[in-house]
Scaffold this motif. Structure first.
Motif, mmCIF file in Angstrom:
data_model
loop_
_atom_site.group_PDB
_atom_site.id
_atom_site.type_symbol
_atom_site.label_atom_id
_atom_site.label_comp_id
_atom_site.label_asym_id
_atom_site.label_seq_id
_atom_site.Cartn_x
_atom_site.Cartn_y
_atom_site.Cartn_z
ATOM 1 N N TYR A 440 0.837 -1.208 0.000
ATOM 2 C CA TYR A 440 0.000 0.000 0.000
ATOM 3 C C TYR A 440 0.873 1.260 0.000
ATOM 4 C CZ TYR A 440 -3.482 3.371 1.726
ATOM 5 O OH TYR A 440 -4.302 4.453 1.887
ATOM 6 N N LEU A 441 1.923 1.260 0.823
ATOM 7 C CA LEU A 441 2.804 2.429 0.872
ATOM 8 C C LEU A 441 3.626 2.563 -0.411
ATOM 9 C CD1 LEU A 441 4.121 2.278 4.569
ATOM 10 C CD2 LEU A 441 2.139 3.518 3.658
ATOM 11 N N GLN A 442 4.028 1.438 -0.988
ATOM 12 C CA GLN A 442 4.775 1.469 -2.245
ATOM 13 C C GLN A 442 3.950 2.137 -3.347
ATOM 14 O OE1 GLN A 442 8.376 0.500 -1.862
ATOM 15 N NE2 GLN A 442 7.994 -0.978 -3.486
ATOM 16 N N PRO A 462 -9.011 -6.544 -6.613
ATOM 17 C CA PRO A 462 -8.059 -6.383 -7.725
ATOM 18 C C PRO A 462 -6.978 -7.461 -7.666
ATOM 19 C CG PRO A 462 -8.446 -4.287 -6.610
ATOM 20 C CD PRO A 462 -9.077 -5.351 -5.760
ATOM 21 N N ALA A 463 -6.714 -8.079 -8.795
ATOM 22 C CA ALA A 463 -5.680 -9.121 -8.885
ATOM 23 C C ALA A 463 -5.244 -9.207 -10.339
ATOM 24 C CB ALA A 463 -6.210 -10.461 -8.390
ATOM 25 N N LYS A 464 -4.339 -8.334 -10.721
ATOM 26 C CA LYS A 464 -4.001 -8.150 -12.126
ATOM 27 C C LYS A 464 -3.358 -9.375 -12.774
ATOM 28 C CE LYS A 464 0.433 -5.916 -11.055
ATOM 29 N NZ LYS A 464 1.208 -4.652 -11.173
ATOM 30 N N CYS A 465 -2.806 -10.285 -11.967
ATOM 31 C CA CYS A 465 -2.142 -11.453 -12.542
ATOM 32 C C CYS A 465 -3.120 -12.573 -12.881
ATOM 33 C CB CYS A 465 -1.061 -11.982 -11.605
ATOM 34 S SG CYS A 465 -1.672 -12.567 -10.006
ATOM 35 N N GLU A 516 0.062 -7.917 -6.366
ATOM 36 C CA GLU A 516 1.168 -7.074 -5.938
ATOM 37 C C GLU A 516 1.526 -7.332 -4.481
ATOM 38 O OE1 GLU A 516 0.782 -2.976 -6.880
ATOM 39 O OE2 GLU A 516 0.398 -3.324 -9.009
ATOM 40 N N ILE A 517 0.526 -7.626 -3.649
ATOM 41 C CA ILE A 517 0.808 -7.982 -2.251
ATOM 42 C C ILE A 517 1.657 -9.252 -2.211
ATOM 43 C CG2 ILE A 517 -0.220 -8.803 -0.098
ATOM 44 C CD1 ILE A 517 -2.627 -6.969 -0.749
ATOM 45 N N PRO A 542 5.821 -16.960 -12.281
ATOM 46 C CA PRO A 542 4.694 -16.049 -12.062
ATOM 47 C C PRO A 542 4.133 -16.214 -10.662
ATOM 48 C CG PRO A 542 4.528 -17.094 -14.220
ATOM 49 C CD PRO A 542 5.655 -17.772 -13.494
ATOM 50 N N VAL A 543 3.777 -15.098 -10.047
ATOM 51 C CA VAL A 543 3.351 -15.130 -8.652
ATOM 52 C C VAL A 543 2.110 -15.987 -8.470
ATOM 53 C CG1 VAL A 543 1.912 -13.049 -8.776
ATOM 54 C CG2 VAL A 543 2.993 -13.669 -6.627
ATOM 55 N N GLU A 544 1.246 -16.033 -9.498
ATOM 56 C CA GLU A 544 0.036 -16.857 -9.382
ATOM 57 C C GLU A 544 0.362 -18.340 -9.359
ATOM 58 O OE1 GLU A 544 0.294 -15.564 -13.798
ATOM 59 O OE2 GLU A 544 0.798 -14.806 -11.799
ATOM 60 N N ASP A 545 1.510 -18.729 -9.981
ATOM 61 C CA ASP A 545 1.927 -20.128 -9.948
ATOM 62 C C ASP A 545 2.549 -20.485 -8.600
ATOM 63 O OD1 ASP A 545 1.037 -20.424 -12.531
ATOM 64 O OD2 ASP A 545 3.023 -20.160 -13.436
ATOM 65 N N MET A 546 3.195 -19.518 -7.970
ATOM 66 C CA MET A 546 3.816 -19.776 -6.683
ATOM 67 C C MET A 546 2.775 -19.867 -5.563
ATOM 68 S SD MET A 546 6.695 -17.554 -4.577
ATOM 69 C CE MET A 546 8.066 -18.019 -5.629
ATOM 70 N N TYR A 547 1.847 -18.933 -5.540
ATOM 71 C CA TYR A 547 0.879 -18.881 -4.436
ATOM 72 C C TYR A 547 -0.365 -19.731 -4.696
ATOM 73 C CZ TYR A 547 3.516 -15.238 -2.070
ATOM 74 O OH TYR A 547 4.484 -14.546 -1.395
ATOM 75 N N LYS A 548 -0.663 -19.992 -5.968
ATOM 76 C CA LYS A 548 -1.794 -20.849 -6.353
ATOM 77 C C LYS A 548 -3.079 -20.404 -5.643
ATOM 78 C CE LYS A 548 1.018 -24.891 -7.533
ATOM 79 N NZ LYS A 548 2.350 -24.339 -7.285
#
Length: 773
Positions: A440-442, A462-465, A516-517, A542-548
């Motif tokens: 959020y601060l970034q 929001p989840a752009k990936c 982004e989080i 890709p972050v979506e592959d890591m966090y699933k």
């Protein structure tokens, strides 16, 4: 002499051959003539340069002698490797053969004399083969007596080197060849001994023998044996100790003074008499050491291979070994890395701070002793900001990798991710919220922004990936707060952080982006514990592959994500480091037996968040401790700026505190490592735990507080940056208008409803100042 377990008789066929050889020796005036047996072949070869041989057997013997290798070509001897703490304290020893190589000047002259007196009293006279000794042994053996060895120390060095080389290569045929009872083996050793004498000095040969020979059931070389039997270095041995040790090598089990003191005493006194005959000791010394009881001489120190001897540091030691064995910079293949660790004579210097480690072990074991914890685990792990050096790694268990591990023993590292010896991690609860706030601060947000506290049903984020660019949930997500008093309609982001207000953090996450989080957390090293970050190809997926499926608001906003304690400590260290994240590192250097430094993958540091954001986060998290009403309950570190965050997972199964100063970032976890069980029914520091009333600040925070206070005693303060600037009135008005518009959009997307939602989960009720997770 050859290393056999007990004297034995030569087979009848060989006795007959030797008798025949002896007859020929007598007929040929002194025995230096042609021979027709294997024993004769050996003698012919040994004295070929000085004797004209005319028989067919002599010709065959010369051909056989010429066909044997003339150079001793072997790998360096296996030598034990040592893992040490940052101050040089020994943590563990690794070996396939427990051997410590030392130069001859580091070996007591008494021990050198004892070995020469009993094994090869003409060592300094011969050129590798002792002609007198060979004839004496042949004559004795031919008479049918006990087998006498004729091997010089040089020949024995050759034998030991060949055997060790075969064992290191796993060559069973070569091992058999190096130990078979045959004259062809003796002949090979003799030829190699002659070549060794031409290439090495007597001192080098003696040092080689003393380092190669077995001086006990599991002790190789004199230094290891001296430390095992007498708890001292080989350079400090007395004549009596030297004689005792020199006698063991003839039959390491039979003459072991621990298992067979009578055998060892008899052998020791025999060697003392030989030492006296060579004038190495006086009559007074002979009497003194011959009368000394074996039990009075021994001060046994057992050293086992591996991390079990590292005691409370065993889990850190295991982490170190896994770091080396998985590091391609260290050696290309796993097997090569393993050979180096177990036989390369390495000195592995680590990052562990023994003083801090002792404090950590004391705190976790005193507060939650394993035998009285109903199976609950408790850990402390800390890293140094700006370097990633692991300073401590403690848990309330005994490290035991064997099958006989008891209930309070394990090899599972509760602090580490799965690929480094841990499990699948534990849900971190609200200790994940700082990653939400950092994102959020970034993006330009401020801790002085206001955010609503009421409950809402969120059906999208929001989840752009993700494919649609948003996260959707038809039934919606309706977070609640673990508070029992009314909250103001709006509060600052700062207060939402201090009191860990879930509904407010849902809105902060909604103002950002789930992808982004997750990416912020990943950039700071806070990834699912099952994810193997040792593989480079896994770092930038890709972050979506890591966090699933963990890429959801319920997981990311409230921390229902399994992360290791080590990774949490390293992630929080990014804040006092000004935005620089360093991957945890356990090893500072690895040197080989020559003192040469070997390549390893070092700590990797990079700037991952803006310095001004890191500064704002440090100051914000400091308020969690300095405000007595916040979840940190005012547990400051005297004389030091410090900050952190509590965490409690759903249903209170796992509780945390992660916090830092300028010198150290520390994560503390408390929970059941094998089952989802609410803690309760036992005491912590004399205080009973009530099931359903255990939060991040109940057990984990006091442990963190005690550890950090003690570990920072005497250290200077590293001040945190000042309070972040507040926006002016115009900015605040514009911010309020923008936030109001966002909140209205959420309300419209939620169908215009403002549900209150179900009651909080059982036990998740507490007032601000206790826990707000």
């Amino acid at each position: 002499m050859a290393q056999t377990e007990a004297p034995h008789q030569r087979p009848a066929g060989e006795q007959h051959s030797v008798s025949l050889a002896l007859s020929q020796i007598v007929v040929l005036l002194a025995g230096l003539a042609a021979v027709c047996t294997l024993a004769g072949v050996m003698i012919a070869a040994l004295f070929l340069p000085a004797v004209a041989l005319t028989s067919t057997a002599a010709k065959d013997g010369a051909e056989l002698f010429d066909s044997l290798p003339s150079q001793l070509e072997v790998q360096p001897l296996n030598e034990a490797s040592h893992i040490k703490a940052s101050d040089g304290t020994l943590l563990a020893t690794f070996y396939s053969e427990n051997r410590i190589m030392v130069p001859l000047e580091e070996v007591s002259p008494h021990l050198q004399h004892a070995v020469i007196a009993v094994e090869d009293r003409r060592f300094y006279e011969h050129q590798g083969v002792d002609a007198k000794g060979t004839l004496r042994a042949l004559a004795s053996n031919a008479r049918g007596g006990d087998t006498q060895g004729a091997s010089t120390l040089t020949q024995q060095y050759v034998k030991n080197a060949l055997l060790a080389d075969a064992m290191q290569r796993g060559d069973k045929e070569a091992m058999k060849k190096a130990t078979e009872q045959s004259y062809s083996r003796k002949l090979r050793e003799a030829k190699l001994a002659i070549s060794v004498e031409k290439r090495l000095s007597k001192e080098e040969i003696l040092a080689g023998y003393l380092n190669a020979a077995q001086f006990g059931p599991s002790q190789y070389g004199v230094e290891t044996a001296a430390q095992h039997y007498f708890s001292k270095s080989a350079k400090d041995l007395t004549p009596g100790e030297s004689a005792l040790l020199a006698g063991v090598t003839n039959a390491p089990n039979y003459y072991d003074p621990v298992a067979h003191p009578k055998n060892a005493k008899k052998r020791r006194n025999e060697i003392l008499r030989k030492m006296r005959a060579e004038d190495y000791i006086s009559d007074a010394e002979l009497k003194k050491y011959s009368e000394q009881p074996i039990k009075d001489m021994l001060k046994v120190k057992n050293i086992t291979a591996g991390c079990a001897d590292a005691e409370g540091s065993g889990f850190f030691c295991d982490y170190v070994t896994k770091s080396l064995l998985s590091d391609p910079a260290f050696a290309p293949t796993f097997e090569e890395r393993r050979k180096l660790l177990y036989g390369g004579g390495l000195t592995i210097t680590t990052t562990l701070d023994p003083k801090r480690q002792k404090i950590a072990e004391d705190v976790v074991n005193r507060r939650v002793p394993a035998e009285h914890s109903n199976g609950f685990g408790h850990t402390v792990v800390s890293v140094e900001p700006g370097t990633g050096k692991i300073l401590t790694m403690a848990q309330n268990r005994v490290y035991n990798p064997r099958q006989d591990a008891k209930e309070n023993e394990t090899s599972l590292n509760f602090n580490a991710p799965k690929h480094m010896g841990g499990g699948s991690g534990f849900p971190v609860g609200s200790t994940f919220k700082p990653f939400v706030l950092t994102t959020y601060l970034q993006q330009g947000g401020s801790i002085w922004d206001t955010v609503a506290t009421n409950r809402e049903v969120f059906r999208e984020f929001p989840a752009k990936c993700l494919g649609s660019g948003r996260w959707f949930e038809g039934a919606g997500w309706n977070p609640d707060n673990a508070v029992s008093v009314s909250l103001p309609p709006n509060q600052t982001v700062l207060d939402a952080t201090k009191f860990s207000v879930n509904t407010s953090y849902a809105r902060i996450a909604h103002r950002s982006d789930l992808c982004e989080i997750a990416d912020t957390a990943r950039s700071m090293g806070a990834v699912p514990a099952y994810w193997d970050t040792s593989k480079k190809e896994n770092l930038n997926v890709p972050v979506e592959d890591m966090y699933k499926t963990d890429l959801s608001p319920a997981v990311l906003a409230l921390g229902e994500l399994n992360i290791s304690a080590l990774d949490m400590a390293a992630a929080y260290a990014t804040y006092p480091a000004g935005g620089k994240f360093c991957r945890p590192v356990a090893i500072t250097s690895v040197t080989n037996r020559k003192g040469e430094e070997l390549p390893i993958t070092g700590g990797e540091c990079k700037d991952v968040i803006k310095p001004e954001v890191a500064d704002a986060m440090s100051w914000t998290l400091m308020q969690d401790l300095s405000d007595p009403k916040a979840t940190g309950k005012g547990m400051t570190i005297p004389g030091h700026d410090a900050g952190g965050k509590t965490g409690t997972s759903g249903s209170q199964f796992h509780t945390w505190y992660v916090g830092f100063t300028g010198q150290e970032s520390t994560a503390v976890w408390f929970g059941n490592p094998t089952s989802n069980t609410r803690p309760g029914g036992f005491n912590v520091d004399g205080q009973p735990l009530r099931r359903g009333h255990v939060w991040g600040n109940t057990v984990s925070l006091p442990t963190w507080h005690e550890y950090m206070k003690r570990s920072h005693e005497g250290l200077p303060n590293k001040p945190f940056p000042p309070e972040p600037p507040k926006p002016d009135a115009a900015e605040k008005k514009q911010d309020a208008q923008e936030r109001a518009a966002q909140e209205k959009q959420v309300e419209q997307e939620s169908g215009g409803k403002k549900p209150t939602g179900p009651d909080a989960a059982e036990g998740d009720t507490t007032a601000p100042g206790q826990e707000g997770d």
